[in-house]
Design a protein around this motif. Structure first.
Motif, PDB file in Angstrom:
ATOM      1  N   CYS A  12       3.522  47.397 -12.581  1.00  0.00           N
ATOM      2  CA  CYS A  12       4.812  46.851 -12.181  1.00  0.00           C
ATOM      3  C   CYS A  12       5.772  47.531 -12.743  1.00  0.00           C
ATOM      4  CB  CYS A  12       4.692  45.238 -12.040  1.00  0.00           C
ATOM      5  SG  CYS A  12       3.871  44.171 -10.934  1.00  0.00           S
ATOM      6  N   ILE A  13       5.746  47.583 -14.212  1.00  0.00           N
ATOM      7  CA  ILE A  13       6.743  48.345 -14.938  1.00  0.00           C
ATOM      8  C   ILE A  13       6.969  49.717 -14.478  1.00  0.00           C
ATOM      9  CG2 ILE A  13       7.436  49.169 -17.157  1.00  0.00           C
ATOM     10  CD1 ILE A  13       6.632  46.215 -18.264  1.00  0.00           C
ATOM     11  N   ILE A  14       5.935  50.476 -14.256  1.00  0.00           N
ATOM     12  CA  ILE A  14       5.824  51.721 -13.849  1.00  0.00           C
ATOM     13  C   ILE A  14       6.627  51.855 -12.442  1.00  0.00           C
ATOM     14  CG2 ILE A  14       4.483  53.713 -12.824  1.00  0.00           C
ATOM     15  CD1 ILE A  14       2.404  53.180 -15.237  1.00  0.00           C
ATOM     16  N   TYR A  15       6.273  50.953 -11.654  1.00  0.00           N
ATOM     17  CA  TYR A  15       6.889  50.900 -10.181  1.00  0.00           C
ATOM     18  C   TYR A  15       8.376  50.824 -10.312  1.00  0.00           C
ATOM     19  CZ  TYR A  15       8.196  49.365  -5.535  1.00  0.00           C
ATOM     20  OH  TYR A  15       8.508  49.270  -4.285  1.00  0.00           O
ATOM     21  N   ALA A  16       8.790  49.820 -11.236  1.00  0.00           N
ATOM     22  CA  ALA A  16      10.277  49.481 -11.465  1.00  0.00           C
ATOM     23  C   ALA A  16      10.871  50.785 -11.847  1.00  0.00           C
ATOM     24  CB  ALA A  16      10.296  48.090 -12.415  1.00  0.00           C
ATOM     25  N   CYS A  17      10.372  51.573 -12.914  1.00  0.00           N
ATOM     26  CA  CYS A  17      10.926  52.457 -13.461  1.00  0.00           C
ATOM     27  C   CYS A  17      11.238  53.659 -12.515  1.00  0.00           C
ATOM     28  CB  CYS A  17      10.194  53.029 -14.782  1.00  0.00           C
ATOM     29  SG  CYS A  17      10.142  51.966 -16.195  1.00  0.00           S
ATOM     30  N   LEU A  18      10.086  53.954 -11.740  1.00  0.00           N
ATOM     31  CA  LEU A  18      10.169  54.829 -10.585  1.00  0.00           C
ATOM     32  C   LEU A  18      11.289  54.554  -9.523  1.00  0.00           C
ATOM     33  CD1 LEU A  18       6.325  56.039  -9.975  1.00  0.00           C
ATOM     34  CD2 LEU A  18       8.133  57.301 -11.065  1.00  0.00           C
ATOM     35  N   TYR A  19      11.308  53.099  -9.329  1.00  0.00           N
ATOM     36  CA  TYR A  19      12.360  52.845  -8.392  1.00  0.00           C
ATOM     37  C   TYR A  19      13.757  53.030  -8.925  1.00  0.00           C
ATOM     38  CZ  TYR A  19      14.970  49.450  -5.592  1.00  0.00           C
ATOM     39  OH  TYR A  19      16.127  49.006  -4.701  1.00  0.00           O
ATOM     40  N   PHE A  20      13.988  52.515 -10.217  1.00  0.00           N
ATOM     41  CA  PHE A  20      15.227  52.868 -10.881  1.00  0.00           C
ATOM     42  C   PHE A  20      15.651  54.284 -10.975  1.00  0.00           C
ATOM     43  CE2 PHE A  20      14.582  48.685 -12.581  1.00  0.00           C
ATOM     44  CZ  PHE A  20      15.540  47.871 -11.656  1.00  0.00           C
ATOM     45  N   LEU A  21      14.738  55.052 -11.241  1.00  0.00           N
ATOM     46  CA  LEU A  21      14.908  56.621 -11.303  1.00  0.00           C
ATOM     47  C   LEU A  21      15.066  57.292  -9.937  1.00  0.00           C
ATOM     48  CD1 LEU A  21      12.643  57.706 -14.059  1.00  0.00           C
ATOM     49  CD2 LEU A  21      14.890  57.373 -14.148  1.00  0.00           C
ATOM     50  N   GLY A  22      14.965  56.621  -8.813  1.00  0.00           N
ATOM     51  CA  GLY A  22      15.010  57.154  -7.580  1.00  0.00           C
ATOM     52  C   GLY A  22      13.852  58.037  -7.140  1.00  0.00           C
ATOM     53  N   LEU A  23      12.622  57.930  -7.738  1.00  0.00           N
ATOM     54  CA  LEU A  23      11.610  58.705  -7.338  1.00  0.00           C
ATOM     55  C   LEU A  23      10.610  58.150  -6.313  1.00  0.00           C
ATOM     56  CD1 LEU A  23      11.157  59.906 -11.126  1.00  0.00           C
ATOM     57  CD2 LEU A  23      12.291  61.417  -9.073  1.00  0.00           C
ATOM     58  N   LEU A  24      10.751  56.961  -5.909  1.00  0.00           N
ATOM     59  CA  LEU A  24      10.066  56.592  -4.724  1.00  0.00           C
ATOM     60  C   LEU A  24      10.729  57.005  -3.502  1.00  0.00           C
ATOM     61  CD1 LEU A  24       9.535  52.945  -5.905  1.00  0.00           C
ATOM     62  CD2 LEU A  24       7.756  54.757  -5.967  1.00  0.00           C
ATOM     63  N   PRO A  25       9.758  57.228  -2.366  1.00  0.00           N
ATOM     64  CA  PRO A  25      10.327  57.483  -0.928  1.00  0.00           C
ATOM     65  C   PRO A  25      10.932  56.191  -0.462  1.00  0.00           C
ATOM     66  CG  PRO A  25       7.895  57.061  -1.124  1.00  0.00           C
ATOM     67  CD  PRO A  25       8.101  57.291  -2.475  1.00  0.00           C
ATOM     68  N   VAL A  26      11.881  56.387   0.461  1.00  0.00           N
ATOM     69  CA  VAL A  26      12.667  55.448   0.990  1.00  0.00           C
ATOM     70  C   VAL A  26      11.759  54.149   1.535  1.00  0.00           C
ATOM     71  CG1 VAL A  26      14.335  54.719   2.744  1.00  0.00           C
ATOM     72  CG2 VAL A  26      14.706  56.964   1.480  1.00  0.00           C
ATOM     73  N   GLY A  27      10.963  54.732   2.111  1.00  0.00           N
ATOM     74  CA  GLY A  27      10.031  53.674   2.666  1.00  0.00           C
ATOM     75  C   GLY A  27       8.601  53.678   2.185  1.00  0.00           C
ATOM     76  N   PHE A  28       8.592  53.253   0.779  1.00  0.00           N
ATOM     77  CA  PHE A  28       7.639  53.363   0.100  1.00  0.00           C
ATOM     78  C   PHE A  28       6.283  52.463   0.696  1.00  0.00           C
ATOM     79  CE2 PHE A  28       4.938  51.584  -3.312  1.00  0.00           C
ATOM     80  CZ  PHE A  28       4.360  52.717  -3.808  1.00  0.00           C
ATOM     81  N   TRP A  29       6.315  51.395   1.029  1.00  0.00           N
ATOM     82  CA  TRP A  29       5.407  50.595   1.729  1.00  0.00           C
ATOM     83  C   TRP A  29       5.008  51.336   2.990  1.00  0.00           C
ATOM     84  CZ3 TRP A  29       2.855  48.287  -1.708  1.00  0.00           C
ATOM     85  CH2 TRP A  29       3.658  47.848  -2.752  1.00  0.00           C
ATOM     86  N   GLN A  30       5.875  51.697   3.795  1.00  0.00           N
ATOM     87  CA  GLN A  30       5.577  52.288   5.248  1.00  0.00           C
ATOM     88  C   GLN A  30       4.782  53.626   4.818  1.00  0.00           C
ATOM     89  OE1 GLN A  30       6.069  51.237   7.930  1.00  0.00           O
ATOM     90  NE2 GLN A  30       4.887  52.771   8.752  1.00  0.00           N
ATOM     91  N   SER A  31       4.937  54.370   3.458  1.00  0.00           N
ATOM     92  CA  SER A  31       4.146  55.527   2.990  1.00  0.00           C
ATOM     93  C   SER A  31       2.664  55.160   2.917  1.00  0.00           C
ATOM     94  CB  SER A  31       4.834  56.386   2.221  1.00  0.00           C
ATOM     95  OG  SER A  31       6.051  56.582   2.532  1.00  0.00           O
ATOM     96  N   ILE A  32       2.543  53.972   2.286  1.00  0.00           N
ATOM     97  CA  ILE A  32       1.077  53.443   1.809  1.00  0.00           C
ATOM     98  C   ILE A  32       0.431  53.105   3.095  1.00  0.00           C
ATOM     99  CG2 ILE A  32       0.062  51.834   0.769  1.00  0.00           C
ATOM    100  CD1 ILE A  32       1.328  53.559  -1.136  1.00  0.00           C
ATOM    101  N   ILE A  33       1.146  52.571   4.132  1.00  0.00           N
ATOM    102  CA  ILE A  33       0.295  51.848   5.256  1.00  0.00           C
ATOM    103  C   ILE A  33       0.084  53.279   5.930  1.00  0.00           C
ATOM    104  CG2 ILE A  33       0.794  50.955   7.486  1.00  0.00           C
ATOM    105  CD1 ILE A  33       2.608  48.850   5.907  1.00  0.00           C
ATOM    106  N   ASP A  34       1.009  54.370   6.177  1.00  0.00           N
ATOM    107  CA  ASP A  34       0.749  55.620   6.868  1.00  0.00           C
ATOM    108  C   ASP A  34      -0.553  56.404   6.486  1.00  0.00           C
ATOM    109  OD1 ASP A  34       2.586  55.095   8.771  1.00  0.00           O
ATOM    110  OD2 ASP A  34       4.130  56.343   7.684  1.00  0.00           O
ATOM    111  N   LEU A  35      -0.629  56.216   4.995  1.00  0.00           N
ATOM    112  CA  LEU A  35      -2.035  56.608   4.555  1.00  0.00           C
ATOM    113  C   LEU A  35      -3.423  56.199   5.129  1.00  0.00           C
ATOM    114  CD1 LEU A  35      -1.210  56.991   0.765  1.00  0.00           C
ATOM    115  CD2 LEU A  35      -1.255  58.822   2.017  1.00  0.00           C
TER     116      LEU A  35
END
Length: 82
Positions: A12-35
């Protein structure tokens, strides 16, 4: 259980850090579902910000802290003679 809680907190902390740094794709959960499901060839989506995305990083960071605190908290079972 403590290892699971600690690992989940770190994720969760790694996810939050990536979120605050702007390194996650815009549709993160949509990208996971697309996999898993995949998209049709030539299909495009318009990306629009969601209203709930404002607190997503804060919630992930708070959950990470809570999970790590739970993993460090010593829980003892009551040993009463019943």
């Amino acid at each position: 259980m403590k290892r699971f809680s600690f690992g989940l907190g770190v994720l969760c902390i790694i996810y939050a850090c990536l979120y605050f740094l702007g390194l996650l794709p815009v549709g993160f959960w949509q990208s996971i579902i697309d996999l898993v499901m995949g998209r049709e060839p030539g299909e495009y989506y318009k990306v629009v910000p969601a209203e709930s995305s404002d607190y997503q990083g804060v919630v992930a960071l708070a959950l990470g802290v809570v999970f790590i605190a739970l993993s460090r908290w010593k829980i003892q079972r009551c040993k009463s003679d019943v």
